[in-house]
Design an enzyme around this catalytic site. Structure first.
Site, PDB file in Angstrom:
ATOM      1  N   PHE A  44      25.381  32.375  -0.927  1.00 46.08           N
ATOM      2  CA  PHE A  44      26.004  33.809  -1.310  1.00 46.08           C
ATOM      3  C   PHE A  44      26.048  33.887  -2.755  1.00 46.08           C
ATOM      4  CE2 PHE A  44      29.451  36.531   0.434  1.00 46.08           C
ATOM      5  CZ  PHE A  44      28.601  36.795   1.600  1.00 46.08           C
ATOM      6  N   GLN A  52      37.316  44.401  -8.279  1.00 48.49           N
ATOM      7  CA  GLN A  52      36.126  44.011  -7.965  1.00 48.49           C
ATOM      8  C   GLN A  52      35.228  45.233  -7.346  1.00 48.49           C
ATOM      9  OE1 GLN A  52      34.564  41.067  -4.999  1.00 48.49           O
ATOM     10  NE2 GLN A  52      33.805  40.166  -6.936  1.00 48.49           N
ATOM     11  N   HIS A 110      32.032  45.756  -5.325  1.00 53.07           N
ATOM     12  CA  HIS A 110      31.044  45.215  -4.647  1.00 53.07           C
ATOM     13  C   HIS A 110      29.680  45.769  -4.849  1.00 53.07           C
ATOM     14  CE1 HIS A 110      28.789  43.255  -1.190  1.00 53.07           C
ATOM     15  NE2 HIS A 110      29.602  42.421  -0.972  1.00 53.07           N
ATOM     16  N   LEU A 152      31.109  48.610   3.656  1.00 51.11           N
ATOM     17  CA  LEU A 152      30.529  47.475   3.228  1.00 51.11           C
ATOM     18  C   LEU A 152      29.226  47.193   3.737  1.00 51.11           C
ATOM     19  CD1 LEU A 152      30.939  45.188   0.899  1.00 51.11           C
ATOM     20  CD2 LEU A 152      31.559  43.801   2.710  1.00 51.11           C
ATOM     21  N   GLU A 212      27.178  40.717   1.733  1.00 49.77           N
ATOM     22  CA  GLU A 212      26.324  40.209   0.769  1.00 49.77           C
ATOM     23  C   GLU A 212      25.393  39.366   1.518  1.00 49.77           C
ATOM     24  OE1 GLU A 212      28.662  38.880  -2.638  1.00 49.77           O
ATOM     25  OE2 GLU A 212      27.256  37.377  -2.932  1.00 49.77           O
ATOM     26  N   ARG A 265      28.866  39.147  -8.530  1.00 48.59           N
ATOM     27  CA  ARG A 265      29.137  40.529  -8.008  1.00 48.59           C
ATOM     28  C   ARG A 265      29.070  41.549  -9.080  1.00 48.59           C
ATOM     29  NH1 ARG A 265      32.844  39.751  -2.772  1.00 48.59           N
ATOM     30  NH2 ARG A 265      31.122  39.286  -1.464  1.00 48.59           N
ATOM     31  N   HIS A 269      36.134  46.803  -3.892  1.00 41.46           N
ATOM     32  CA  HIS A 269      36.177  45.750  -2.762  1.00 41.46           C
ATOM     33  C   HIS A 269      37.221  44.748  -2.689  1.00 41.46           C
ATOM     34  CE1 HIS A 269      34.404  43.521   0.290  1.00 41.46           C
ATOM     35  NE2 HIS A 269      34.078  42.281  -0.237  1.00 41.46           N
ATOM     36  N   ARG A 310      35.595  37.827  -8.468  1.00 43.31           N
ATOM     37  CA  ARG A 310      35.830  36.704  -7.368  1.00 43.31           C
ATOM     38  C   ARG A 310      34.623  36.585  -6.731  1.00 43.31           C
ATOM     39  NH1 ARG A 310      35.960  37.287  -1.343  1.00 43.31           N
ATOM     40  NH2 ARG A 310      35.680  39.687  -1.718  1.00 43.31           N
TER      41      ARG A 310
HETATM   42  C1  LIG Z   1      34.522  44.847   4.422  1.00 48.46           C
HETATM   43  C2  LIG Z   1      35.029  43.709   3.777  1.00 48.46           C
HETATM   44  C3  LIG Z   1      34.407  42.495   3.934  1.00 48.46           C
HETATM   45  C4  LIG Z   1      34.919  41.386   3.429  1.00 48.46           C
HETATM   46  N1  LIG Z   1      33.996  40.185   3.598  1.00 48.46           N
HETATM   47  C5  LIG Z   1      34.682  39.099   2.887  1.00 48.46           C
HETATM   48  C6  LIG Z   1      33.967  37.672   3.092  1.00 48.46           C
HETATM   49  O1  LIG Z   1      32.717  37.762   3.776  1.00 48.46           O
HETATM   50  N2  LIG Z   1      34.404  36.539   2.864  1.00 48.46           N
HETATM   51  C7  LIG Z   1      35.396  36.832   1.956  1.00 48.46           C
HETATM   52  O2  LIG Z   1      35.960  35.637   1.516  1.00 48.46           O
HETATM   53  N3  LIG Z   1      36.250  37.836   1.751  1.00 48.46           N
HETATM   54  C8  LIG Z   1      35.800  38.893   2.131  1.00 48.46           C
HETATM   55  N4  LIG Z   1      36.587  40.006   2.006  1.00 48.46           N
HETATM   56  C9  LIG Z   1      37.788  40.130   1.352  1.00 48.46           C
HETATM   57  C10 LIG Z   1      38.910  39.587   2.404  1.00 48.46           C
HETATM   58  O3  LIG Z   1      38.666  40.146   3.437  1.00 48.46           O
HETATM   59  C11 LIG Z   1      40.075  40.041   2.320  1.00 48.46           C
HETATM   60  O4  LIG Z   1      40.409  39.822   0.566  1.00 48.46           O
HETATM   61  C12 LIG Z   1      41.207  39.179   2.758  1.00 48.46           C
HETATM   62  O5  LIG Z   1      41.203  39.388   4.058  1.00 48.46           O
HETATM   63  C13 LIG Z   1      42.508  39.480   2.436  1.00 48.46           C
HETATM   64  O6  LIG Z   1      43.603  38.808   3.508  1.00 48.46           O
HETATM   65  P1  LIG Z   1      45.017  39.014   3.141  1.00 48.46           P
HETATM   66  O7  LIG Z   1      45.746  38.289   4.328  1.00 48.46           O
HETATM   67  O8  LIG Z   1      45.628  38.635   1.791  1.00 48.46           O
HETATM   68  O9  LIG Z   1      45.436  40.648   3.318  1.00 48.46           O
HETATM   69  P2  LIG Z   1      45.169  41.549   4.538  1.00 48.46           P
HETATM   70  O10 LIG Z   1      44.193  41.245   5.506  1.00 48.46           O
HETATM   71  O11 LIG Z   1      44.732  42.750   3.818  1.00 48.46           O
HETATM   72  O12 LIG Z   1      46.533  41.937   5.285  1.00 48.46           O
HETATM   73  C14 LIG Z   1      47.561  42.568   4.796  1.00 48.46           C
HETATM   74  C15 LIG Z   1      48.865  42.687   5.871  1.00 48.46           C
HETATM   75  O13 LIG Z   1      49.991  43.198   5.298  1.00 48.46           O
HETATM   76  C16 LIG Z   1      50.331  44.003   6.093  1.00 48.46           C
HETATM   77  N5  LIG Z   1      51.121  45.083   5.203  1.00 48.46           N
HETATM   78  C17 LIG Z   1      50.488  45.603   3.963  1.00 48.46           C
HETATM   79  N6  LIG Z   1      51.749  46.288   3.493  1.00 48.46           N
HETATM   80  C18 LIG Z   1      52.796  45.951   4.234  1.00 48.46           C
HETATM   81  C19 LIG Z   1      54.058  46.519   4.440  1.00 48.46           C
HETATM   82  N7  LIG Z   1      54.549  47.453   3.531  1.00 48.46           N
HETATM   83  N8  LIG Z   1      55.071  46.471   5.398  1.00 48.46           N
HETATM   84  C20 LIG Z   1      54.541  45.499   6.378  1.00 48.46           C
HETATM   85  N9  LIG Z   1      53.130  44.995   6.335  1.00 48.46           N
HETATM   86  C21 LIG Z   1      52.365  45.452   5.306  1.00 48.46           C
HETATM   87  C22 LIG Z   1      49.000  44.708   6.552  1.00 48.46           C
HETATM   88  O14 LIG Z   1      49.440  45.465   7.668  1.00 48.46           O
HETATM   89  C23 LIG Z   1      48.367  43.644   6.988  1.00 48.46           C
HETATM   90  O15 LIG Z   1      48.724  43.030   8.018  1.00 48.46           O
HETATM   91  C24 LIG Z   1      35.800  41.424   2.676  1.00 48.46           C
HETATM   92  C25 LIG Z   1      36.607  42.246   2.343  1.00 48.46           C
HETATM   93  C26 LIG Z   1      36.267  43.912   3.008  1.00 48.46           C
HETATM   94  C27 LIG Z   1      37.002  44.909   2.916  1.00 48.46           C
END
Ligand SMILES: Cc1cc2nc3c(=O)[nH]c(=O)nc-3n(C[C@H](O)[C@H](O)[C@H](O)COP(=O)(O)OP(=O)(O)OC[C@H]3O[C@@H](n4cnc5c(N)ncnc54)[C@H](O)[C@@H]3O)c2cc1C
Ligand code: SF4
Ligand code: SF4
Ligand code: FES
Lengths: 242, 584
Positions: free
Chosen positions: B122, B235, B237, B251, B254, B285, B350, B385
């Site tokens: 990657f 960021q 992407h 998306l 990558e 990126r 992203h 990142r």
């Molecule tokens: C299309 C895409 C592809 C990606 N691919 C990769 C990859 O290959 N590798 C990698 O390392 N990263 C990747 N990322 C980044 C990565 O997916 C995210 O940064 C990561 O999943 C974030 O996880 P999190 O648990 O912090 O938050 P999230 O998964 O965003 O979860 C947030 C949670 O909080 C809840 N929430 C928010 N506000 C409230 C509220 N007010 N009250 C109650 N609940 C709330 C939401 O409902 C959700 O359940 C990608 C991102 C995208 C968009």
């Protein structure tokens, strides 16, 4: 494509409702979810619809479009040229509001499936060919479209007797994991009610992830159940189940 | 009118059911605490489900020279050294364990010929490091955590939105939330709270993020007194879809470049040669995104203003096996067969590197009892990142936040008190727009905010644009006080958007203020008026605090690495490469 498209969207809640028409401008490559978002932003801000990814990854946006169970984010508006697009909530689950249904029953059943119990500690040595089938099942996005379409649940409302195709492939995946030690055949035959499935394959047809639910999951599981409970007459019983 | 509300009491309340929240909940529950997790969506559908390419961990399954030192080195370098080195150190040391644990819980990763977990290359990772499952790694991760949670006694509250955190004498005391289904309120008293609400990519129109990414938790914590850091670092992407309009921003993993995809401009030139001749398509990126942007600006873009990405040379069978989601996505949404022709891609918002300032080990914020992990927290990624580092981030620090909260409640056993009047006032505030017809449309305010951010704080920035942007945001903030939500409280997306937009406006102000202060170009921050990376700015992070309702911005020194870590950067090559004696 037409300049203007007409959608007829179910508006209502548990107590009932009806379809309402909206006319919106067409955009190249628009999916039905885009059309609903347009309606939200310009005509009906309180139109309820679930979605998250808009890329067929999360399985939130299940609905019925002109009678077929589909993901709203994966269904193109131009598939319905010169037609009114009717959008309704999934039929098998109680409506909360508009296109949003109460799918909590599925989570209750998921909780009742005994978890993965590996024989050893990771890191595992597993060949790709050993995990291909498991990965097929793990592609499931829990959209519950298969649950929606399965006639046992949809027409006979037999949710207390049969857990439906999504649960069958979850159980299959665990049963087929080469390192799993738990046994879920009792469950399959008993509470989960695999016997109720009569292999109509409607679930497989509707699965947006192309999982071969019946061929690769349910049928082998039926065979395992038959082998465990009905041998030496297994073959005979298997025929009766068809 | 005062509301009768449902009332709960927990040891640890976790807001967010993405990867970070679920992992925190598992840790907290394993420690014996009574735990609740809240999420705005259904279980297993959080933004994490969208992650595609993989999870970065130095397992060394395909490149045995890999190790935590090299992962640390890559992470710090990509972050342009404004990351917190302590965060990056524990991260690179613990990521492999966290990934293997997923396997133990039932995740099924792609395999190497020897039967180990497969790892793919990657951008800007020295070694092949991303454990993956085709192009649906996030789904595998969240499904595994969901299945694990269902075997614990954690109470999962689905489709519920937290709107405010409460304090008791400066210590965290809980939160109030409403059920999206019917607009009913529930109060959660808790001894400790973990924020795991993800990022705020929805601040921009062209984004890869789901609707959930509106920065709620970061905004709630900020209002409760927590500090934000590195907010200017957003960021892009390099590869989002650009056509047709409805899919703009979605998306393109990558992984396509990881599997050998080539980038070309309209003249057929592999333009990355000009921007990073060594790493080419697999540069970091920020560099690739700027490359594509610059080519398009110079008139060498594709018909819809992007670049061509070409993977056809890998052959249809390989592409369909390794990138099935991408193949499907382009077939279904763009009528393009990526096994046969190159396709258009362009930068899309992203990830948000900035966020709540937390302790590297316990994930504690400056508010006692309040913790944060995942995309809403900051420190690991610095100015940029690395792909794959977020999925391991949410695992490593999800667990650490859960453990941190457990430790906190052991020393602070009593249940804090929440002031009833404050709760009622908050409920009245949240309900105010419901059923009103005359006022601002929240969807329109959101769209305006996205325009302002794109025009004034986008991929390329200048001081004057940013200042103008700040002015516009402050104006919009005033307008937003008058948002209305016709209809009832029952599953009313317009009303939900009112909450989201208020939170995003709060954060946008911090982003722009940080970008104004950082008078240099570094990682994701590209200032046309200050095109160079400047040493003095490499020593500081910008920190924002809310003081009497006003956002105040301060500098805070970047933690300095001890000698033994500094030496990792003086070997003439990445540590794993230097150690093996092979040339980089
Ligand atoms: C299309 C895409 C592809 C990606 N691919 C990769 C990859 O290959 N590798 C990698 O390392 N990263 C990747 N990322 C980044 C990565 O997916 C995210 O940064 C990561 O999943 C974030 O996880 P999190 O648990 O912090 O938050 P999230 O998964 O965003 O979860 C947030 C949670 O909080 C809840 N929430 C928010 N506000 C409230 C509220 N007010 N009250 C109650 N609940 C709330 C939401 O409902 C959700 O359940 C990608 C991102 C995208 C968009
Ligand atoms: S094959 Fe079985 S599970 Fe699938 S729809 Fe038919 S009866 Fe239901
Ligand atoms: S098996 Fe297919 S149809 Fe059923 S829930 Fe999973 S993805 Fe949806
Ligand atoms: S929005 Fe995620 S599957 Fe449709």
């Amino acid at each position: 494509m037409a300049e203007e498209i007409t959608l007829s969207v179910f508006r209502g809640d548990r107590s009932g409702g009806r379809e309402q028409e909206y006319k919106i401008p067409a955009m190249t490559g628009m999916v039905v979810l885009d059309a609903l978002h347009y309606i939200q932003a310009h005509q009906a801000p309180d139109l309820a619809v679930r979605w998250n990814c808009k890329a067929a990854h999360c399985g939130s946006c299940s609905a019925e479009i002109n009678g077929s169970a589909k993901l709203l984010c994966k269904t193109r508006v131009d598939d319905y040229e010169n037609e009114v697009i009717h959008v309704r909530p999934m039929h098998t689950f109680p409506v909360i509001k508009d296109l949003v249904t109460d799918v909590s029953w599925n989570y209750e059943k998921l909780r009742q499936i005994p978890a993965f119990q590996p024989a050893i500690n990771a890191p595992f040595t597993l060949q790709q060919r050993d995990v291909d089938r498991l990965q097929e099942f793990r592609r499931c996005i829990e959209c519950f479209l298969c649950q929606n379409i399965c006639h046992v649940l949809r027409d006979h409302d037999a949710k207390d007797a049969y857990w439906g195709p999504r649960m069958m492939i979850r159980i299959s995946e665990l049963q087929m994991h080469p390192l799993d030690t738990a046994d879920r055949l009792d469950l399959l035959k008993g509470a989960a009610g695999i016997g109720y499935c009569n292999i109509t394959k409607c679930c497989t047809v509707v699965c947006p992830q192309g999982i071969n639910i019946t061929e690769n999951g349910i049928i082998p599981m039926k065979e395992s159940v038959a082998d465990k409970y009905f041998d030496p007459l297994g073959g005979l019983v298997r025929k009766m189940h068809k | 009118m005062s509301e009768n509300i449902e009332s709960h009491s927990y040891d640890i309340l976790i807001i967010g059911s993405g990867g970070a929240g679920l992992r925190a909940a598992i840790a907290a529950a394993e420690g014996g605490a009574k735990v609740a997790v809240l999420g705005k969506s259904l279980l297993g559908k959080a933004h994490t489900v969208m992650a595609e390419g993989g999870v970065a961990a130095s397992l060394g399954n395909v490149d045995p020279d890999d190790g935590w030192e090299t992962h640390f080195y890559d992470t710090m370098r990509s972050g342009h050294f404004i990351n917190n080195y302590k965060t990056a150190e524990v991260f690179s040391k613990e990521a492999p364990q966290r990934v293997l644990e997923l396997e133990q819980w039932g995740a099924v990763f792609d395999r190497t010929p020897e039967g180990k977990i497969m790892q793919r290359p990657f951008g800007a990772h020295t070694f092949r490091r991303l454990a993956h499952v085709g192009d649906r790694t996030g789904m595998e991760l969240i499904r595994t955590l969901e299945q694990k949670i269902l075997t614990t006694n954690v109470d999962v509250f689905q489709e519920i939105t937290a709107t405010k955190l409460f304090l008791d004498n400066g210590r965290i005391a809980g939160a109030v939330a409403y059920y999206r289904e019917d607009g009913r309120f529930a109060l959660f008293a808790a001894k400790a709270v973990v924020i795991a609400t993800g990022g705020w990519g929805k601040l921009f129109k062209v984004t890869s993020n789901s609707w959930e990414s509106t920065g709620d938790g970061a905004a709630l914590a900020f209002r409760a007194g927590a500090e934000l850091i590195d907010m200017e670092m957003v960021q892009f992407h390099p590869t989002g879809m650009v056509w047709p309009p409805g899919v703009r921003g979605i998306l393109v993993t990558e992984g396509v470049r990881g599997e050998g995809g080539l980038l070309r401009n309209s003249e057929g030139e592999r333009f990355m040669e000009k921007y990073d001749p060594q790493r080419m398509e697999l540069s970091s990126r920020d560099v690739v995104a700027r490359g594509i942007y610059k080519e398009a600006q110079a008139g060498r873009g594709t018909p819809h203003g992007g670049a061509w990405l070409d993977i056809t040379h890998r052959g249809p069978e390989y592409i369909k096996r390794k990138l099935p989601g991408m193949y499907q996505q382009f077939m279904a949404l763009a009528d393009v067969d990526i096994t046969k022709t190159p396709f258009e891609v362009g930068p899309t918002i992203h990830y948000t590197m900035g966020g709540l300032k937390v302790d590297a080990y316990s994930c504690a914020t400056n508010v006692p009892g309040l913790f944060a992990a995942g995309e809403c927290a900051a420190g690991l990624h610095g100015a940029n990142r690395l792909g794959g580092n977020s999925l391991s981030d949410i695992l490593v620090f999800g667990k650490r936040a859960g453990d941190g909260a457990l430790e906190f409640i052991q020393g602070n056993e009593g249940m804090p008190r929440i002031d009833e009047g404050e709760v009622q006032a908050e409920i009245q505030r949240v309900l105010a727009p419901v059923g009103k017809e005359d006022g601002e449309n929240p969807y329109a305010i959101h769209e305006r905010l996205q325009e302002i951010m794109a025009d004034h704080a986008g991929i390329s920035r200048t001081g004057s644009d940013l200042e103008k942007g700040l002015e516009l945001i402050l104006e919009l903030k005033e307008r937003s006080r008058n948002m209305v939500a016709p209809g009832s409280r029952a599953f009313n997306p317009g009303w939900h958007t009112v909450q989201d937009v208020s939170n995003m406006i709060t954060l946008s102000e911090a982003i722009v203020r940080g970008a104004i202060e950082r008078k240099e170009s570094r990682g994701a921050q590209w200032r046309l008026d200050f095109p160079d990376e400047l040493e003095e700015f490499g020593k500081v992070n910008f920190v924002h605090k809310l003081e009497d309702g006003e956002v105040k911005t301060y500098t805070s020194p970047v933690p300095e690495m001890p000698k033994e870590l500094q030496e990792l950067f003086e070997l003439g090559a990445a540590p794993g490469v230097a150690k093996s004696g092979k040339k980089e």
